[in-house]
Scaffold this motif. Structure first.
Motif, PDB file in Angstrom:
ATOM      1  N   PRO A 102       6.164  26.331  34.470  1.00 13.55           N
ATOM      2  CA  PRO A 102       4.789  26.688  34.278  1.00 13.55           C
ATOM      3  C   PRO A 102       3.726  25.606  34.617  1.00 13.55           C
ATOM      4  CG  PRO A 102       6.359  26.852  32.402  1.00 13.55           C
ATOM      5  CD  PRO A 102       6.953  26.129  33.456  1.00 13.55           C
ATOM      6  N   CYS A 105      10.666  27.569  28.993  1.00 14.86           N
ATOM      7  CA  CYS A 105      10.254  29.002  29.552  1.00 14.86           C
ATOM      8  C   CYS A 105      11.631  29.990  29.471  1.00 14.86           C
ATOM      9  CB  CYS A 105      10.100  28.589  31.064  1.00 14.86           C
ATOM     10  SG  CYS A 105       9.452  30.287  31.725  1.00 14.86           S
ATOM     11  N   CYS A 109       5.399  28.089  26.606  1.00 18.94           N
ATOM     12  CA  CYS A 109       5.048  26.702  27.375  1.00 18.94           C
ATOM     13  C   CYS A 109       4.065  26.001  26.778  1.00 18.94           C
ATOM     14  CB  CYS A 109       5.215  26.837  28.989  1.00 18.94           C
ATOM     15  SG  CYS A 109       3.853  28.251  29.298  1.00 18.94           S
ATOM     16  N   CYS A 117       6.178  35.691  34.842  1.00 19.80           N
ATOM     17  CA  CYS A 117       5.614  35.177  33.555  1.00 19.80           C
ATOM     18  C   CYS A 117       5.000  36.334  32.763  1.00 19.80           C
ATOM     19  CB  CYS A 117       4.544  34.402  33.653  1.00 19.80           C
ATOM     20  SG  CYS A 117       3.471  33.911  32.423  1.00 19.80           S
ATOM     21  N   MET A 118       5.612  36.460  31.369  1.00 16.66           N
ATOM     22  CA  MET A 118       5.378  37.495  30.569  1.00 16.66           C
ATOM     23  C   MET A 118       4.312  36.950  29.579  1.00 16.66           C
ATOM     24  SD  MET A 118       8.735  37.763  28.718  1.00 16.66           S
ATOM     25  CE  MET A 118       9.577  36.029  28.038  1.00 16.66           C
ATOM     26  N   GLU A 119       3.410  35.852  29.837  1.00 17.74           N
ATOM     27  CA  GLU A 119       2.558  35.341  29.208  1.00 17.74           C
ATOM     28  C   GLU A 119       2.813  35.015  27.539  1.00 17.74           C
ATOM     29  OE1 GLU A 119      -1.547  37.201  30.056  1.00 17.74           O
ATOM     30  OE2 GLU A 119      -0.477  37.525  32.236  1.00 17.74           O
ATOM     31  N   CYS A 120       3.796  34.615  27.565  1.00 14.90           N
ATOM     32  CA  CYS A 120       4.582  34.556  26.040  1.00 14.90           C
ATOM     33  C   CYS A 120       3.930  33.479  25.303  1.00 14.90           C
ATOM     34  CB  CYS A 120       5.944  34.520  25.841  1.00 14.90           C
ATOM     35  SG  CYS A 120       6.781  33.041  26.593  1.00 14.90           S
ATOM     36  N   GLY A 121       3.342  32.369  26.075  1.00 17.96           N
ATOM     37  CA  GLY A 121       2.818  31.406  25.242  1.00 17.96           C
ATOM     38  C   GLY A 121       3.536  30.061  25.046  1.00 17.96           C
ATOM     39  N   VAL A 158      12.248  32.629  31.150  1.00 20.14           N
ATOM     40  CA  VAL A 158      12.547  33.309  32.294  1.00 20.14           C
ATOM     41  C   VAL A 158      12.524  32.200  33.417  1.00 20.14           C
ATOM     42  CG1 VAL A 158      11.884  35.571  31.758  1.00 20.14           C
ATOM     43  CG2 VAL A 158      10.053  33.863  32.579  1.00 20.14           C
TER      44      VAL A 158
END
Ligand code: SF4
Ligand code: SF4
Length: 442
Positions: A385, A379, A414, A408-412, A381
């Motif tokens: 998760p 992650c 994790c 969380c920037m929902e970057c995917g 940041v």
């Protein structure tokens, strides 16, 4: 002579299979005008635009169809000549149905350009006004109105602009192609952004899997001390704003804060090109450059497409599906959205259409958490998760918030690494949505 070759990066992240070779050598092609286009009134963050045409009206290419609606909104222009078929609710690639203007295209007319500007004597106000008039939105995914981003609050001192050339999502190669096909236009667009913000220092961050783009742009700015080109490690999500700022400038954007809180504005490659076209050629934002790729499409391409073109027309132009096609995704594979209606139109910020096969989707059954800690390791940041997803599942939203769910920037990243295939991002997004709704309801 200057030569920058700093391979910088950030903590965490992953190295997904790139698949960029499917399209990286393919020059940007132009899609012929489709028979119909569908223009959502909300292709951006902010208030939907207000239509100023009616059903059955004849329109020309470049004509204003919908005006800006308040400070965070943009106008919409017609990319084609034709007749307004309807104004009503249609499916869009964002997975929400929205109000749209649908146009039956006729033979293409000459483009109705924006008024000519005196580019030799251009001021920052003139650039910002032109960006606003042209309806330009950020093409990095969020589709934030660019005019608004170029007008930071007076108490925020901006000293750096970063152009995001990392294009870290697998498959996508449109930014790469723009960098190597239109480097001069790109640098002029970047300088217009710097001028609009009255900023003297700019940087372009490029991942090291795009060596020739790095070389071309570095050569172009050799005698220009205001712009530095940074070579960044190829790693997902290198292009996320916070990661990029950290890699290029060693500045940390604190949780809950924005790039402008650390003196930085980030713009995308496509946005800089759109600004160049609006200022120098008088063209409003009426097209999108995107990558069509994946093992499920017969002829992958990089394409310039009129906004509002239905996905199906683009896929047909690329030869249609292969026998193994399983899923259509708009955007990259990490943050993109699976499509259920191929008549949905692409929008101003659409970066790609992927047709994926079973092999690429790599679908495996979800199992219980193995407590391997991999999601925490990657992650970018520093979140946990697995914990956030669990709190959301159990509807322990106060705990989720306390543990930084909104960072969380929902970057995917994790979810990609998770060996148990747990839908971590979906659960986190679910939790964020629930908390936001509860706050709105008071
Ligand atoms: S989706 Fe959120 S929790 Fe998962 S890696 Fe990205 S930022 Fe971290
Ligand atoms: S990566 Fe998946 S299995 Fe491993 S700790 Fe995180 S949620 Fe559990």
């Amino acid at each position: 002579m200057k030569f920058f070759s700093r391979q910088k990066s950030f903590k965490g992240g992953i190295h997904p299979v790139e698949y960029k070779r499917l399209t990286s050598n393919l020059p940007i092609d132009k899609l012929p005008i489709p028979s119909k286009i569908i223009l959502p009134l909300s292709q951006h963050i902010g208030a939907p635009s207000i239509p100023i045409v009616n059903k059955k009206d004849e329109v020309v290419a470049g004509q204003l169809l919908a005006k800006q609606n308040g400070p965070i909104s943009v106008p919409i222009y017609s990319p084609v000549a034709g007749k307004v078929l309807s104004i009503g609710i249609e499916d869009t690639v964002s997975s929400f149905a929205k109000e749209c203007i649908t146009i039956q295209c006729t033979e293409n007319s000459e483009l109705n350009q924006l008024p000519k500007l005196d580019v030799d004597n251009i001021t920052s106000t003139m650039i910002r006004d032109r960006v606003q008039l042209a309806g330009i939105v950020g093409q990095g995914g969020a589709a934030f109105p660019t005019y608004f981003k170029l007008t930071p609050p007076k108490d925020k001192i901006i000293d750096y602009v970063i152009l995001n050339g990392s294009e870290c999502e697998p498959y996508l190669t449109r930014d790469y192609r723009l960098m190597i096909e239109r480097p001069n236009d790109l640098i002029i667009g970047f300088k217009l952004i710097m001028r609009a913000l009255n900023v003297e220092k700019g940087a372009i961050g490029i991942e090291d899997n795009k060596e020739d783009a790095y070389e071309i742009l570095n050569n172009l700015v050799q005698d220009d001390d205001s712009i530095e080109i940074f070579k960044l490690k190829t790693k997902y999500p290198q292009g996320a704003e916070k990661m990029l700022i950290n890699a290029v400038l060693d500045r940390e954007v604190p949780p809950g804060k924005l790039p402008l809180d650390v003196g930085v504005v980030i713009q995308n490659i496509g946005t800089a090109i759109s600004i160049f076209e609006a200022v120098y050629w008088g063209i409003p934002q009426i097209s999108a450059t995107l990558t069509v790729s994946g093992l499920g499409i017969k002829t992958p391409k990089n394409l310039s497409v009129p906004i509002g073109t239905p996905i199906i027309d683009i896929l047909d132009y690329c030869g249609g599906f292969t026998d193994k096609a399983k899923r259509v995704v708009v955007g990259g594979p990490m943050m993109g959205i699976t499509q259920h209606n191929l008549n949905a139109p692409i929008m101003k910020a659409t970066s790609g259409i992927l047709v994926l096969t079973e092999e690429e989707i790599n679908k495996v059954e979800e199992t219980n958490c193995l407590r391997c800690g991999k999601c925490i390791e990657v992650c970018p940041v520093n979140l946990t998760p697995t914990k956030l997803a669990r709190f959301s599942q159990l509807e322990r939203f106060a705990d989720a918030e306390e543990n930084g769910i909104f960072t969380c920037m929902e970057c995917g990243t994790c979810a990609y690494i998770c060996p148990a295939n747990i839908q971590l991002v979906q659960w986190i997004a679910f939790g964020k949505n629930k908390i936001s709704l509860a706050k709105k309801a008071g």
